[in-house]
Design a protein around this motif. Sequence first.
Motif, PDB file in Angstrom:
ATOM      1  N   GLN A  21       0.831  -1.210   0.000  1.00 25.28           N
ATOM      2  CA  GLN A  21       0.000   0.000   0.000  1.00 25.28           C
ATOM      3  C   GLN A  21       0.866   1.262   0.000  1.00 25.28           C
ATOM      4  N   GLN A  23       3.832   1.519  -1.177  1.00 29.71           N
ATOM      5  CA  GLN A  23       4.459   1.588  -2.496  1.00 29.71           C
ATOM      6  C   GLN A  23       3.484   2.191  -3.519  1.00 29.71           C
ATOM      7  N   ALA A  24       2.227   1.778  -3.436  1.00 31.05           N
ATOM      8  CA  ALA A  24       1.211   2.308  -4.351  1.00 31.05           C
ATOM      9  C   ALA A  24       1.044   3.821  -4.156  1.00 31.05           C
ATOM     10  N   GLU A  27       4.027   5.535  -5.687  1.00 31.86           N
ATOM     11  CA  GLU A  27       3.887   5.475  -7.137  1.00 31.86           C
ATOM     12  C   GLU A  27       2.947   6.575  -7.621  1.00 31.86           C
ATOM     13  N   ASN A  28       1.862   6.727  -6.860  1.00 35.28           N
ATOM     14  CA  ASN A  28       0.843   7.692  -7.258  1.00 35.28           C
ATOM     15  C   ASN A  28       1.344   9.126  -7.180  1.00 35.28           C
TER      16      ASN A  28
END
Length: 365
Positions: A21, A23-24, A27-28
């Motif tokens: 989560q 990492q996401a 990334e965003n």
Amino acid sequence: MSEATIAVFPGDGIGPEVTAQAQAVLENCGERFGAAIRFVEAPLGGAAIDATGKPLPDDSLALARSADAVLLGAVGGPKWDDPKSDVRPEQALLGLRRELQLFANLRPIQVHARVVEAAPLRREILEGVDILFVRELTGGVYFGQPSERRQGAAGREAVDTIAYDESEVRRVVELAFGIARERRKKVTQVDKANILATSRLWREVTKEVGAEHPDVELEDVLVDAMAMHLLRRPADFDVVVTENMFGDILTDEASVLSGSLGMLPSASLGASLNSFGKRSGLYEPIHGSAPDIAGRDLANPLGSISSAAMLLRHSLGLEEAAVAVEAAVSGVLDDGLRTADLRQPDTRQVGCAEMGAAVIERLSR
Ligand code: IPM
Ligand code: MG
């Protein structure tokens, strides 16, 4: 656009779930706020013992050294718990701290207004709590020698050693004062100076550093008294600096103030600079691997996501991105979303993945 390389060590138990989560989230927001982020994943802890026989494989250490920052989940679990075993997952953590010289561990404790009821203390005590612990991380009893068990004249005996030199004390205390100047300008140094020689050295050196920062108020507090003040009047503290083991114990105690250990982030910083000209560092939630709930989508990812915010701030210099992530975390709590560790009336229980998605949804608004 500059590219950041982040070493990702998901580790054991709930580590992989919460790290995914975080990492996401990175990334965003990386690209939107000025950095393309490249993730390189490697094994660490119990997962690494299973794969390679070593808790901190050479390749994982080399990756950590070359990366701009490290994002870590959690290590450990019953499978690797035999106290007699020579290899233990926790050795990976101590190895990374030592090898990367991550001497300062930042652990912020804040209380979200709508989570106050989840904490076991009264609202009046928790109002206005905003503490930043700066825990020394590469010295003291964790690394002092000798540290061993042996056969003595009277039978089995064991010894551990607390040792500090003044440069080890000065660098972490200087960092604490630097941070205090950007906050409420108060430093509380915690020790056991009535007993320990190392504590008296800490007091002496802290006083010298304090003299160079006359605009920052300095107080020394004995650790046993501090354990009590933290529950009685936590809002009185701003930056708290202390040696390794006192910091370990006091931050677990202080985590209770925030309602759940699952929400708290940490940053471990060293002296070396990364390709962004910032301190390279290791970022991880304070919680452990929670094997009892692992793999069931029950974990709270907010500690890991907030650690990602600290990564953006301290290692990539993306303050705006960090603030946006912190606002999104606060936003989902305002919206009444809660993971299982934080059950409260009039809130909606969500899983780890849904909580992460909600943070990203908030971020993208
Ligand atoms: C922490 C943990 C570690 C420590 C353990 C897992 C070695 O409790 O990061 O606070 O004692 O430093
Ligand atoms: Mg601890």
